[in-house]
Motif scaffolding. Structure first.
Motif, mmCIF file in Angstrom:
data_model
loop_
_atom_site.group_PDB
_atom_site.id
_atom_site.type_symbol
_atom_site.label_atom_id
_atom_site.label_comp_id
_atom_site.label_asym_id
_atom_site.label_seq_id
_atom_site.Cartn_x
_atom_site.Cartn_y
_atom_site.Cartn_z
ATOM 1 N N GLU A 104 -11.679 -20.243 14.648
ATOM 2 C CA GLU A 104 -11.522 -19.344 13.503
ATOM 3 C C GLU A 104 -10.567 -18.192 13.811
ATOM 4 O O GLU A 104 -9.878 -17.695 12.908
ATOM 5 C CB GLU A 104 -12.886 -18.795 13.066
ATOM 6 C CG GLU A 104 -13.675 -18.054 14.135
ATOM 7 C CD GLU A 104 -14.637 -18.941 14.905
ATOM 8 O OE1 GLU A 104 -15.672 -18.415 15.371
ATOM 9 O OE2 GLU A 104 -14.353 -20.155 15.043
ATOM 10 N N ILE A 105 -10.488 -17.793 15.085
ATOM 11 C CA ILE A 105 -9.588 -16.703 15.464
ATOM 12 C C ILE A 105 -8.141 -17.164 15.441
ATOM 13 O O ILE A 105 -7.265 -16.479 14.884
ATOM 14 C CB ILE A 105 -9.950 -16.150 16.859
ATOM 15 C CG1 ILE A 105 -11.357 -15.556 16.855
ATOM 16 C CG2 ILE A 105 -8.929 -15.098 17.300
ATOM 17 C CD1 ILE A 105 -11.534 -14.396 15.906
ATOM 18 N N GLY A 179 -4.546 -12.079 26.774
ATOM 19 C CA GLY A 179 -5.944 -11.652 26.854
ATOM 20 C C GLY A 179 -6.627 -11.718 25.504
ATOM 21 O O GLY A 179 -6.664 -12.763 24.853
ATOM 22 N N GLY A 180 -7.151 -10.580 25.045
ATOM 23 C CA GLY A 180 -7.864 -10.538 23.767
ATOM 24 C C GLY A 180 -7.031 -10.060 22.591
ATOM 25 O O GLY A 180 -7.583 -9.584 21.588
ATOM 26 N N SER A 181 -5.718 -10.202 22.657
ATOM 27 C CA SER A 181 -4.842 -9.653 21.612
ATOM 28 C C SER A 181 -5.038 -10.304 20.246
ATOM 29 O O SER A 181 -4.846 -9.653 19.217
ATOM 30 C CB SER A 181 -3.372 -9.772 22.031
ATOM 31 O OG SER A 181 -3.099 -8.959 23.141
ATOM 32 N N PHE A 182 -5.416 -11.578 20.213
ATOM 33 C CA PHE A 182 -5.661 -12.212 18.917
ATOM 34 C C PHE A 182 -6.869 -11.580 18.232
ATOM 35 O O PHE A 182 -6.900 -11.437 17.008
ATOM 36 C CB PHE A 182 -5.881 -13.721 19.069
ATOM 37 C CG PHE A 182 -4.668 -14.493 19.515
ATOM 38 C CD1 PHE A 182 -3.398 -13.937 19.477
ATOM 39 C CD2 PHE A 182 -4.802 -15.790 19.992
ATOM 40 C CE1 PHE A 182 -2.274 -14.650 19.895
ATOM 41 C CE2 PHE A 182 -3.690 -16.517 20.407
ATOM 42 C CZ PHE A 182 -2.434 -15.949 20.360
ATOM 43 N N ILE A 188 -11.081 -8.472 14.640
ATOM 44 C CA ILE A 188 -12.398 -8.732 15.226
ATOM 45 C C ILE A 188 -12.770 -7.602 16.188
ATOM 46 O O ILE A 188 -13.924 -7.190 16.289
ATOM 47 C CB ILE A 188 -12.413 -10.087 15.965
ATOM 48 C CG1 ILE A 188 -12.064 -11.228 14.996
ATOM 49 C CG2 ILE A 188 -13.769 -10.329 16.618
ATOM 50 C CD1 ILE A 188 -12.995 -11.356 13.812
ATOM 51 N N VAL A 189 -11.779 -7.123 16.905
ATOM 52 C CA VAL A 189 -11.952 -5.976 17.802
ATOM 53 C C VAL A 189 -11.081 -4.840 17.289
ATOM 54 O O VAL A 189 -9.890 -5.035 17.019
ATOM 55 C CB VAL A 189 -11.545 -6.336 19.249
ATOM 56 C CG1 VAL A 189 -11.561 -5.093 20.133
ATOM 57 C CG2 VAL A 189 -12.475 -7.398 19.804
#
Length: 233
Positions: A104-105, A179-182, A188-189
């Protein structure tokens, strides 16, 4: 482009983001974010990965170390901004491939990119969960066949760096680990507000938002900043 070495970790010193982008496209390099944690906790393996590629100052701990070496005009280049700068700069001329996140991301990431950058040429994408070697090999082969100019991989370190090197061996291109860039891009973040960013306090904000996750990490970095203060890096 000049570089500095801290605890054996080679960190490039781009004067601007544009200079960094021009360099990696000229050399078809792998971009790796460097921060205080990667410098302080470097192992032979992680140093080798970074030093084979292009480490850039993603964290303020790396920026302060570079400034201590006399590069006063250097500024932080957050990876979660750099990948979007690359797309904005080359939307009309380069092709892209994205890997990472849950289904979903990555689907929302692709949808948002097509809305924000209508001319973007995305040759392929998939989630970041490669459970079998066959999935990993199939992904590498797909990238080799489609030959994108840029590949973004959001899996976290060092997993993303290791697979990017495998991809690069089969298909030289520009690669960036995200990393968590998406998660940030899709909302989301939540990233720190402009005030925190402008005052170089994003790390403090993140610790406030995730104290259980980050306080011990920050404590373990105290020796790094002591060395930095006394020019011992």
């Amino acid at each position: 482009m000049v570089s500095e070495i801290f605890n054996g970790v080679k960190t490039y010193v781009p004067k601007t983001r544009k200079e960094l982008m021009e360099y990696v496209f000229q050399h078809k390099s792998i971009l790796i974010a460097v921060n205080a944690e990667k410098i302080h906790h470097a192992t032979d393996a992680t140093r080798s990965i970074i030093n084979r590629n292009v480490g850039y100052p993603d964290g303020m701990g790396a920026v302060w170390a570079i400034q201590k070496r006399g590069h006063k005009d250097i500024d932080r280049i957050p990876g979660c901004e750099l990948w979007l700068d690359i797309i904005a700069e080359f939307e009309n001329t380069k092709s892209f491939y994205l890997v990472g996140g849950k289904d979903e991301i990555i689907e929302k990431t692709i949808s948002n990119l097509k809305s924000e950058f209508p001319k973007i040429n995305i040759l392929g994408y998939r989630n970041g969960y490669l459970k079998e070697d066959s999935e990993r090999l199939a992904l590498i082969e797909d990238i080799a066949q489609k030959k994108p100019d840029v590949v973004f991989v959001a899996m976290g370190s060092p997993k993303q760096e290791l697979i990017m090197e495998e991809m690069h061996q089969k298909h030289p291109a520009v690669y960036q680990g995200l990393g968590g860039s998406f998660d940030v891009y899709t909302g989301i973040v939540n990233r720190a507000s402009k005030w925190w960013l402008d005052n170089k306090l994003e790390g403090v904000y993140r610790t406030m938002m995730e104290p259980r996750k980050r306080i011990m990490r920050d404590i373990r970095l105290i020796p790094y900043f002591i060395k930095l203060l006394f020019n011992k890096l």
